[in-house]
Design a protein around this motif. Structure first.
Motif, PDB file in Angstrom:
ATOM      1  N   THR A 154       0.832  -1.200   0.000  1.00  0.00           N
ATOM      2  CA  THR A 154       0.000   0.000   0.000  1.00  0.00           C
ATOM      3  C   THR A 154       0.869   1.254   0.000  1.00  0.00           C
ATOM      4  N   GLU A 155       0.247   2.401  -0.248  1.00  0.00           N
ATOM      5  CA  GLU A 155       0.986   3.662  -0.280  1.00  0.00           C
ATOM      6  C   GLU A 155       1.451   4.078   1.107  1.00  0.00           C
ATOM      7  N   ASP A 156       0.656   3.792   2.131  1.00  0.00           N
ATOM      8  CA  ASP A 156       1.022   4.128   3.511  1.00  0.00           C
ATOM      9  C   ASP A 156       0.906   2.866   4.358  1.00  0.00           C
ATOM     10  N   PRO A 157       1.984   2.081   4.455  1.00  0.00           N
ATOM     11  CA  PRO A 157       1.908   0.797   5.160  1.00  0.00           C
ATOM     12  C   PRO A 157       1.534   0.923   6.629  1.00  0.00           C
ATOM     13  N   VAL A 158       2.057   1.938   7.323  1.00  0.00           N
ATOM     14  CA  VAL A 158       1.772   2.078   8.748  1.00  0.00           C
ATOM     15  C   VAL A 158       0.300   2.423   8.969  1.00  0.00           C
ATOM     16  N   ALA A 159      -0.246   3.295   8.132  1.00  0.00           N
ATOM     17  CA  ALA A 159      -1.662   3.614   8.233  1.00  0.00           C
ATOM     18  C   ALA A 159      -2.523   2.393   7.916  1.00  0.00           C
ATOM     19  N   SER A 160      -2.049   1.551   7.011  1.00  0.00           N
ATOM     20  CA  SER A 160      -2.786   0.332   6.674  1.00  0.00           C
ATOM     21  C   SER A 160      -2.888  -0.599   7.876  1.00  0.00           C
ATOM     22  N   TYR A 208       8.804   3.017   7.331  1.00  0.00           N
ATOM     23  CA  TYR A 208       7.559   2.628   6.673  1.00  0.00           C
ATOM     24  C   TYR A 208       7.524   1.131   6.355  1.00  0.00           C
ATOM     25  N   PRO A 210       6.068  -2.239   7.451  1.00  0.00           N
ATOM     26  CA  PRO A 210       5.023  -2.713   8.367  1.00  0.00           C
ATOM     27  C   PRO A 210       5.446  -3.921   9.181  1.00  0.00           C
ATOM     28  N   GLU A 213       7.151  -2.694  12.301  1.00  0.00           N
ATOM     29  CA  GLU A 213       6.161  -2.178  13.246  1.00  0.00           C
ATOM     30  C   GLU A 213       5.437  -3.327  13.952  1.00  0.00           C
TER      31      GLU A 213
END
Length: 354
Positions: A154-160, A208, A210, A213
């Motif tokens: 995805t474009e924003d892995p942490v937000a995903s 970034y 995931p 994280e």
């Protein structure tokens, strides 16, 4: 055997599967599940290649759903289904059907997939790229016992990861979580060999990323200690340091292949911790179809609760609960002694002046 079908139906696809199976002498009873891949024209080749490799371990019927809604007003409302049936050498140990859904049919993929599912067999849906916001409520996801996403795509892995935590349902999983299986196994084995109080931890990895994280959140959730998330050049996760009462347990993998494990009181060891291919990750996820509670707890911990660089106690161990009162008492005595000495000095000065 390869059969191309244009402007076809699910019934005709089933007939083609039976025909191809009879021609190759391949029984359908050897397949253990149906794997549905939801992707686009540009990414279906890599996803299908990974699924075909995984099917060597888990013989399955692979249904590749490729949505092509159309770009012009003329063909946007023209519903058409094109299919490509591969059985035998074309699909390794299972069956593969490429489904290209045109026009309005692209919004009703479940109506095409449902008649093609293996009877009395589990269903797994995998979104290699863009997954729905709530996989368990997607019309294809509802059909599955296991739903696989990939936050790294995805474009924003942490937000995903935050989105996956809010929308989690039993059966959901993510390949970012599958990528940390080796790290979790080695760290758990290292802690089993030497029981010591863990005071803090540091997880290093690419920005970034995931998987980094998730590993940090898993450690924080299971160990109940402060965990610092540190950024490194990579590739992927590069190191984990567990600060204990006896020293630091360090698992360091700077090159993405071979890791070095250091445990206090033990000789240094090297561990094979190579970054795995997508096919290996998918094969691991197909081994178990029950809810992954460990993933649920890890992703629900929240990246906002991880410590920033320098927040975890790295050099000096935290004082124990018994030592704290003694230190406070000593500090009080020192303060009182300083105040008494100050009073004596003032009294002497006043006496002299008189």
């Amino acid at each position: 055997m390869n059969i191309d079908l244009t402007d076809t139906t699910s019934s005709q696809i089933n007939s083609a599967l039976v025909k191809a199976r009879r021609a190759t002498g391949m029984p359908a009873v050897g397949m253990v599940l149906t794997l549905v891949i939801v992707t686009d024209e540009g990414n279906h080749y890599d996803a299908l290649k990974a699924a075909a490799e995984a099917s060597k371990e888990h013989p399955s019927r692979i249904l590749v759903v490729i949505r092509r809604p159309g770009r012009t007003p003329r063909n946007r409302h023209t519903a058409r289904l094109d299919a490509e049936v591969r059985v035998g050498s074309e699909s390794d140990t299972g069956e593969t059907v490429l489904l290209r859904l045109h026009g309005e049919l692209a919004g009703h993929a479940e109506s095409v997939v449902l008649p093609l599912l293996l009877p009395d067999a589990p269903v797994v849906v995998w979104w290699p790229e863009d997954a729905p916001e709530v996989p368990s409520e997607d019309l294809l996801g509802v059909l599955a016992q296991r739903r696989i996403t990939d936050a790294a795509a995805t474009e924003d892995p942490v937000a995903s990861l935050g989105l996956r935590a809010r929308t989690y349902a039993p059966g959901d999983t993510d390949l970012a979580w599958t990528r940390v299986t080796g790290w979790r196994s080695v760290l758990a084995a290292a802690l089993d060999q030497r029981h010591s109080t863990i005071r803090s931890a540091v997880v290093e990895g690419e920005a970034y990323n995931p998987s980094t994280e998730l590993l940090a959140m898993w450690l924080a959730d299971r160990l109940k200690v402060p965990v610092e998330r540190s950024v490194s050049p990579g590739p992927g996760i590069t190191a984990v340091r567990l600060h204990t009462a006896d020293g630091t347990v360090c698992l360091d993998r700077p090159d993405g292949a071979l890791a070095k494990l250091e445990v206090p009181g033990q000789p240094e060891r090297h561990v094979a911790l190579k970054r795995r291919t997508t096919a290996e990750l998918v094969a691991e996820e197909l081994r178990r179809l029950d809810p992954d509670e460990a993933y649920h707890h890890a992703v629900s911990y929240g990246t906002d609760r991880l410590g920033a660089p320098g927040s975890a106690a790295e050099e000096e161990p935290a004082p124990s609960a018994k030592a704290a009162p003694a230190k406070k008492a000593a500090a009080k005595k020192t303060s009182a002694a300083r105040k008494t000495a100050a009073r004596k000095v003032v009294t002497r000065k006043v006496t002299k002046s008189k």
